[in-house]
Every structure is written in C-alpha cells, then in structure tokens.
Design a protein around this motif. Structure first.
Motif, PDB file in Angstrom:
ATOM      1  N   ALA A 112       3.265   4.102  -0.653  1.00  0.00           N
ATOM      2  CA  ALA A 112       2.510   3.134   0.141  1.00  0.00           C
ATOM      3  C   ALA A 112       1.019   3.397  -0.036  1.00  0.00           C
ATOM      4  O   ALA A 112       0.561   4.538   0.057  1.00  0.00           O
ATOM      5  CB  ALA A 112       2.895   3.234   1.606  1.00  0.00           C
ATOM      6  N   ILE A 169      -2.185  -1.590   3.706  1.00  0.00           N
ATOM      7  CA  ILE A 169      -1.459  -2.473   4.610  1.00  0.00           C
ATOM      8  C   ILE A 169      -2.425  -3.519   5.142  1.00  0.00           C
ATOM      9  O   ILE A 169      -3.602  -3.236   5.386  1.00  0.00           O
ATOM     10  CB  ILE A 169      -0.814  -1.674   5.772  1.00  0.00           C
ATOM     11  N   VAL A 199       2.833  -4.345   3.262  1.00  0.00           N
ATOM     12  CA  VAL A 199       2.497  -3.052   2.664  1.00  0.00           C
ATOM     13  C   VAL A 199       2.448  -3.225   1.156  1.00  0.00           C
ATOM     14  O   VAL A 199       3.354  -3.820   0.553  1.00  0.00           O
ATOM     15  CB  VAL A 199       3.541  -1.983   3.042  1.00  0.00           C
ATOM     16  N   THR A 242       2.220  -1.110  -2.441  1.00  0.00           N
ATOM     17  CA  THR A 242       2.399   0.225  -3.004  1.00  0.00           C
ATOM     18  C   THR A 242       1.400   0.463  -4.134  1.00  0.00           C
ATOM     19  O   THR A 242       0.747  -0.471  -4.632  1.00  0.00           O
ATOM     20  CB  THR A 242       3.819   0.397  -3.559  1.00  0.00           C
ATOM     21  N   VAL A 295       6.062  -2.716  10.959  1.00  0.00           N
ATOM     22  CA  VAL A 295       6.137  -1.550  10.075  1.00  0.00           C
ATOM     23  C   VAL A 295       6.250  -0.296  10.936  1.00  0.00           C
ATOM     24  O   VAL A 295       5.481  -0.104  11.877  1.00  0.00           O
ATOM     25  CB  VAL A 295       4.898  -1.448   9.165  1.00  0.00           C
ATOM     26  N   ASP A 342       6.068   3.705  10.548  1.00  0.00           N
ATOM     27  CA  ASP A 342       5.636   4.786   9.668  1.00  0.00           C
ATOM     28  C   ASP A 342       6.342   6.071  10.095  1.00  0.00           C
ATOM     29  O   ASP A 342       6.061   6.624  11.158  1.00  0.00           O
ATOM     30  CB  ASP A 342       4.113   4.948   9.755  1.00  0.00           C
ATOM     31  N   PHE A 363      -0.030   5.516   7.412  1.00  0.00           N
ATOM     32  CA  PHE A 363      -0.749   4.458   8.124  1.00  0.00           C
ATOM     33  C   PHE A 363      -1.089   4.787   9.582  1.00  0.00           C
ATOM     34  O   PHE A 363      -2.065   4.253  10.110  1.00  0.00           O
ATOM     35  CB  PHE A 363       0.068   3.160   8.099  1.00  0.00           C
TER      36      PHE A 363
END
Length: 419
Positions: A119, A122, A131, A133, A144, A146, A154
């Motif tokens: 990742a 965002i 997100v 990558t 999301v 994390d 994040f």
C-alpha cells in the motif's frame, strides 16, 4: 462495485478482523505485502481461561497447569518456595500454524479476495476510499481497515514522546539439562544471581520459559519495556549467562526468536477515516504486552459496528469510521489504556530489586485481580481498586517509586479524566 471493507495486512490482527467482518455478511477484500499463507515468525501465548472463553482451546499447541514465577526474594504470600509464586491458572501457547489456518479457512469460506502489493497511498471520497499500491493497483472499498502492524501504513497517531519497546531473544532447542522443570511454564524468572553488582544497576531482564515436551524447551530473555529497548546482543548474552550459571548448555538450536514491539503507544486519532485494528490501533496491552486475547474478544464487536454503519442508508464513510473507532475504543477502554500507560511509565524506571518486589506483591493479590489486570478484562472501577490495593500492600520502597513525581506520569494520569 467496491467492496464493503478493504483490510490492509495479513497477520493475526488482519485475519481476525477479516474473518469477523465476513461473519457479518460483508464483502471483504485484503491487501497483503507478502503471501498470506507464509508462516508467522513469532509465538503467541495466552492464559487458559481466555482461550477457553472463545472455545478455541483446540488451537493450542501446548498447555501448562504448573505455571509460576520466581522473583528471587523472601517468602511472599502464596509462595511455594522462597521467591516462587504458583499462579494457579493454566497458560497456553498457540500452535501458530493452526491459528493462522483457522482464520484463513474462515476467510476462504466467506469469500475473501486477496490482493498482493505494498500500500502506497490512499484517497478518500464521501462514500468510499481508494488505496493505490506501489505497483499501481487501485482498490476501492466503502471502508479501509489498517491492520498492518505497529508501524501502520495509513493510521495516524500523535507523537507522544519516547516509545518503549519490549524486546526478547529466545531459543527453542535441546539442552544439557532442563532449563525449567519438566511440565512447567515460567512466566517470569527475575533471579539475577548470575549478574555482577554493576550489571544489576542496568535495566532488569527476566526469563520466560516453558517445557515443550520431548526434551525440547523454549527459553527467552525478556525486558519489560525500555526506550530505547534492550539490544538483542545484550539479551542473548544474558540468557547464555543465566543458563550457564545453572549448569545448563544449549545443545541444539531449532529456532531463534527475535521479538520487539511497542508497549506504550498513544491511542490513534479516533476521528480519521481509516480504521485501525491490532498493533495499528495501539491494542498491545501496555502492562503485559499481550494482544491475541484482545483480538479474539474485540474483533466481533468492531465488525458488528462496521456492519451496522455500512447498512445505514446514506451514511458516509467518515461517519462509519467514527462509529467503528467508538466501538473499538469506548470511553472506559480509553481510560484503562491511560492507567496502564501511567503504570508502565513508573515501572520502566524501577531498578532490579524494586521491580522484583513489585511483581512479588502484584502476584500476591487475589487471582481475579492480577489476572484481570494482565488480560484487560477488569471493569474500570475494579481496575482502579486493584491498583489501590497493590499500592496499599506494597513495601515502602515500591510505594515511593509509584508516587515519586517524575517525567510525564501526571500528564498520562490526566488522560484518565480526559482521554
């Protein structure tokens, strides 16, 4: 259509929350930097009643009823021999492969879709987050989560001063003589007769050890918490000297364990649109270092709050995140977290003799109190009562260490009122 939830990570926290979200009937995708089937490096311990309450005792690789600690001190209440305290509660070690596969099977059954990549960025919209990558893949979800660990991708948390790390160096192997008695688990062996008087002025360390059966033992030299943490080389040398002092030599090393994790992280910003879980959400117990029991208890509640938010018509992602954070860190848990951080700040400055006296007194409390303290299962009022009892019954040297005003303790204690 975007998924309901995108989980970032593939460790215990990520699998626990992904499985709980799927149980709620949500569509879940996950982003893993490495193969989610890759074996986990570290071991995970848990008290027997914790795993029994979840009905997951079959996931234990080992379980001990003879559980004890040795503080190398005078007789203490309940001591089975000078300095030794029998805990009277079972302790277990997860079969980490079995635990991992337990969650992976739940994820497969629920239709979890895995993505591989790191990742990198965002961006948030009103009804979803995306997100990106490092490889350029874009993944969108209404929320999301994390769960990428103690240094999250994040999740944002405030800078609250030095972060104390619990460091440990361990060996699984065979030995010239049993490092602990057969069938025994030792939570803390704080004896320091293998150290010089000068070395006893250095940060204290203790032995965490267990009989794995078949002539195999796990021994680990551990520091409670320190900023900066005790170096691995120091821990390894202390472990070797501890064993040699008792006439024990390592014959065969089957596995070396290097463990380091933060103990006193501040709580994350609870208003952010990304929701954390596990180490990313500062869920490590600041006093004991345990987290897996908390993952098992708290994942279903967090998943239920997320599901309720996502099913509320027209509710924006930021509002769903606020509901999720409130479920994960309600006011009482935030206040307890402040109390635990306050206590750890005190203990980090205790010299060896004072620390041994503190723990001998701690485990002399009623079992329900010290067990609830270590597992973070005491209600706030009972936690405060346990801490007051500990203070009243402690030797004067320990009491002074607990009340001596130094550093940021008052600021941390203030968060009990204003978390």
């Amino acid at each position: 259509m975007p998924a309901d939830v995108l989980v970032v990570g593939a460790g215990p926290a990520a699998l626990a929350i992904a499985a709980a979200l799927l149980e709620q009937g949500l569509t879940v995708e996950a982003l893993a930097a490495a193969d989610p089937e890759a074996p986990w490096a570290n071991t995970y311990g848990i008290w027997g009643p914790e795993v029994d309450a979840q009905g997951l005792e079959a996931l234990l690789g080992h379980r001990w009823s003879d559980t004890r600690s040795d503080f190398g001190a005078a007789l203490t209440p309940g001591a089975v021999e000078p300095g030794v305290v029998a805990h009277g509660i079972d302790y277990g070690l997860f079969d980490k492969t079995r635990l991992q596969q337990h969650w992976l099977e739940q994820c497969r059954a629920g239709g979890l879709r895995w993505h591989r990549g790191l990742a990198a960025a965002i961006r948030h919209g009103a009804l979803q987050s995306t997100v990106t990558t490092q490889e350029g893949l874009e993944l969108s979800a209404r929320l999301v989560v994390d769960a990428s660990g103690h240094q999250p991708v994040f999740v944002q948390r405030p800078d609250d001063g030095p972060v104390a790390g619990q460091a440990a160096y361990g060996v699984v192997g065979t030995f010239s003589a049993p490092p602990v008695q057969p069938g025994q688990f030792v939570l803390m062996d704080y004896r320091c007769d293998h150290l010089t008087p000068e070395e006893r002025l250095e940060p204290p360390t203790f032995l965490y050890a267990m009989d794995l059966g078949g002539g195999v033992f796990f021994v680990e030299e551990t520091s409670l918490a320190l900023a900066p943490p005790v170096p691995y080389d120091t821990l390894k040398q202390r472990l070797q000297r501890r064993l040699a002092h008792r006439g024990v030599q390592v014959l065969d090393v089957q596995h070396e364990e290097f463990c380091l994790f933060p103990m006193n992280l501040p709580l994350p910003d609870l208003g952010q649109q990304v929701v954390g879980f596990g180490g990313a959400a500062s869920m490590v117990h600041p006093a004991s270092g345990y987290m897996v029991g908390s993952l098992l208890r708290r994942a279903p509640d967090l998943a239920a709050a997320i599901a309720a938010g996502l099913r509320t018509p027209g509710l924006e992602s930021a509002s769903v995140a606020r509901l999720a954070w409130a479920a994960l860190w309600p006011l009482e848990l935030r206040r307890k977290h402040a109390l635990y951080r306050f206590g750890l700040e005190k203990l980090m400055r205790f010299p060896e003799a004072q620390l041994r006296a503190f723990f001998a007194n701690f485990f002399a409390m009623p079992t329900a109190q010290w067990y609830g303290f270590l597992t973070n299962t005491l209600p706030l009022q009972q936690l405060i009562a346990a801490m007051l009892r500990l203070f009243v019954t402690a030797p004067w040297g320990v009491r002074w260490g607990l009340i001596e005003p130094r550093g940021r303790e008052l600021a941390l204690l203030g968060r009990l009122l204003w978390p």
